[in-house]
Design an enzyme around this catalytic site. Structure first.
Site, PDB file in Angstrom:
ATOM      1  N   PHE A 173       0.803  -1.224   0.000  1.00  0.00           N
ATOM      2  CA  PHE A 173       0.000   0.000   0.000  1.00  0.00           C
ATOM      3  C   PHE A 173       0.838   1.276   0.000  1.00  0.00           C
ATOM      4  O   PHE A 173       0.319   2.354   0.120  1.00  0.00           O
ATOM      5  CB  PHE A 173      -0.938   0.006   1.207  1.00  0.00           C
ATOM      6  CG  PHE A 173      -1.799  -1.212   1.258  1.00  0.00           C
ATOM      7  CD1 PHE A 173      -2.782  -1.391   0.302  1.00  0.00           C
ATOM      8  CD2 PHE A 173      -1.615  -2.180   2.224  1.00  0.00           C
ATOM      9  CE1 PHE A 173      -3.586  -2.516   0.320  1.00  0.00           C
ATOM     10  CE2 PHE A 173      -2.420  -3.318   2.245  1.00  0.00           C
ATOM     11  CZ  PHE A 173      -3.401  -3.485   1.292  1.00  0.00           C
ATOM     12  N   LYS A 191       6.641   4.634   7.264  1.00  0.00           N
ATOM     13  CA  LYS A 191       5.830   3.833   6.341  1.00  0.00           C
ATOM     14  C   LYS A 191       4.714   4.725   5.795  1.00  0.00           C
ATOM     15  O   LYS A 191       3.806   5.099   6.521  1.00  0.00           O
ATOM     16  CB  LYS A 191       5.271   2.636   7.111  1.00  0.00           C
ATOM     17  CG  LYS A 191       4.469   1.665   6.289  1.00  0.00           C
ATOM     18  CD  LYS A 191       4.241   0.373   7.066  1.00  0.00           C
ATOM     19  CE  LYS A 191       3.237  -0.517   6.373  1.00  0.00           C
ATOM     20  NZ  LYS A 191       3.087  -1.804   7.041  1.00  0.00           N
ATOM     21  N   ASP A 283       0.043 -12.008   8.456  1.00  0.00           N
ATOM     22  CA  ASP A 283       0.924 -11.854   7.291  1.00  0.00           C
ATOM     23  C   ASP A 283       2.361 -12.237   7.671  1.00  0.00           C
ATOM     24  O   ASP A 283       3.303 -11.566   7.284  1.00  0.00           O
ATOM     25  CB  ASP A 283       0.851 -10.413   6.765  1.00  0.00           C
ATOM     26  CG  ASP A 283       1.344 -10.297   5.311  1.00  0.00           C
ATOM     27  OD1 ASP A 283       1.439 -11.341   4.627  1.00  0.00           O
ATOM     28  OD2 ASP A 283       1.638  -9.177   4.879  1.00  0.00           O
TER      29      ASP A 283
END
Ligand code: ATP
Ligand code: MG
Length: 475
Positions: A173, A191, A283
């Protein structure tokens, strides 16, 4: 007579007597002495290692009219109610706590000031500090951690407070950049996630909220967050060592079952803590396990972008993950649980020990079908090299039925992890791990989205209530 005298009553008093012939004055000063007010601000914690740390604090705003003679320091393990006195004879504004702290435990500290007239109320409590866990071989390398509760900053711009340095990585993303905080010079990782829709903003904010609950030395922590038009930026501690698997294949690196047990037990300690907090990662994969620095063997788990809080009795179904590492229940669009992460750890451990990816097919669809069928095996070469207990460990994680899988707590107690004596010291092959890494890099470009779409297709087959809209040409 001044009753209930207080600090405000102190000062210079003038007595004035007057008659017809004149007046006379007499001055006298009054000092009101009392115990001091508490030390101002909260104590700061630094140099945290396994069982010692350094505290420093500021003196009280008001010394009670009499010089502060000494300080007393109190400690409280997080979750307990009672404070314990560490010392009441400290004569400076810092103190090295070197006794009574347990590695891996979390503590808070507070300080009182004492003068000739008594002891102050306690000052503010320090932030929670997590001691390095006992397995950390070189505690001096563990950077001092001061965890703070992060709230998303919507007034400042990240560019005003940080200098953007080189790009560190690309994600699904957005992008991750190295940052330097202008005020302190500290290096961080930023991030940057694109967040134009309300939904994307909510996702990024939820990542911050979850990270606020994840204060553990094996989990990356968040130090700040910003919301700007079109973007949400998470400022994270910078982890300098790069991906674990990249380190393992380096020439100067020993790769055996023993070293692998060390990595797996660190990962389990972080994952176990997450699960205790009611959070699943969803994840876990090699690229999300990174090394603390280029020269030591400690690792941290990153990327809580897909993590979720599980509440008892509330089923959570997800359509996300990375094909090779997702558990069968995700593909079947059935509720996930804490052992969904344990499956992914089984896949990671399999690759770590053999270099082979147990479910990898010619394409993602095939990979997902391999997982659903639940068939996997060690190739002959690996089967011959690995110890029985290593194979047993993996087998107990790669259970199709999620209830049969080891929990993080059980995994820590599995003989392969617990009893180092039984694991093999044979050198394991790095060549296959190198191939795995090369394939992973090649695949990364744009593939994640397709994989998710394919997963949506598969789940569509097994769950007619959910109808993800995807293009059937991907089959
Ligand atoms: P998401 O699943 O939320 O989209 P992502 O894959 O986009 O996550 P991350 O995995 O968090 O994002 O980060 C992408 C890459 O950036 C990582 O693989 C790593 O190389 C680098 N990176 C991320 N966080 C850090 C950090 N704290 N320090 C150093 N490098 C980092
Ligand atoms: Mg990632």
């Amino acid at each position: 007579m001044i009753r209930q005298v207080s600090e405000e009553d102190s000062g210079s008093y003038t007595l004035c007597v007057q008659d017809q012939t004149g007046s006379i004055q007499h001055h006298s000063s009054l000092a009101v002495v009392d115990h001091p007010s508490p030390p101002s601000g909260k104590p700061l914690v630094s140099a945290v290692v396994q069982s010692s740390l350094t505290l420093s604090w500021s003196g009280p705003c008001y010394d009670g009219g009499s010089a502060v003679l000494r300080y007393s320091i109190e400690v409280k393990p997080v979750g307990r109610d009672s404070w314990k006195l560490l010392t009441d004879t400290c004569t400076s504004t810092s103190f090295h706590v070197k006794e009574g702290l347990v590695p891996g435990e979390q503590y808070q500290f507070r300080v009182r000031a004492t003068n000739a007239y008594g002891v102050s109320e306690p000052g503010a409590e320090s932030d929670i500090v997590v001691m390095a866990s006992s397995r950390d071989e070189d505690p001096e390398c563990e950077e001092p951690v001061e965890y703070t509760e992060v709230t998303v900053n919507t007034t400042d711009r990240v560019d005003n407070l940080y200098i953007k340095l080189e790009k560190l990585g690309m994600g699904k993303f957005g992008q991750v950049y190295k940052l330097q905080e202008k005020r302190t010079g500290k290096i961080r990782a930023g991030k940057f996630s694109k967040a134009r829709l309300q939904k994307d903003i909510a996702n990024a904010r939820s990542e911050v909220e979850l990270m606020n609950k994840l204060h553990h030395p094996r989990l990356v922590h968040c130090v700040a967050a910003f919301q700007e038009p079109g973007w949400v930026i998470l400022v994270l501690e910078y982890i300098a060592g790069g991906e674990l698997f990249e380190r393992i294949v380096a020439d100067d690196f020993e790769h055996t079952e023993i070293t692998s047990v060390d990595y797996m037990s660190q990962i389990l300690s972080g994952v176990g803590y997450m699960h205790q907090q009611g959070i699943v990662h969803l994840d876990l994969k090699p690229e999300n396990i990174v090394c603390v620095s280029k020269v030591d063997t400690r690792v941290k788990i990153i990327d809580f972008g897909l993590a979720r809080k599980l509440e008892p009795g509330v089923p959570v179904k997800v359509l996300q993950g990375t094909a090779e590492f997702v558990a069968p229940e995700v593909i079947a669009y059935e509720p996930v649980g804490f052992t969904t992460d344990m499956w992914s750890l089984g896949v990671i451990c399999f690759i770590l020990l053999s270099g082979e990816s147990p479910f990898q097919g010619e394409n993602d669809t095939e990979t997902l079908q391999n997982i659903t069928s639940g068939n996997w095996e060690f190739d002959e070469e690996t089967d011959a090299v690995l110890s029985d207990s290593a194979k047993d460990f993996i087998r107990r994680l790669l259970q199709k039925n999620m209830k049969s899988r080891l929990t993080a707590e059980q995994a820590v107690n599995h003989p392969w992890i617990k009893d180092k004596a039984i694991s093999s010291t044979k050198t394991l092959s790095k060549e296959k791990i190198k191939k795995f890494l090369a394939r992973q890099k090649w695949q990364k470009t744009g593939k994640a989205v397709l994989a998710l779409k394919r997963m949506a297709m598969l789940s569509h087959k097994s769950d007619s209530n959910s109808s993800p809209t995807t293009d059937s040409k991907f089959f």
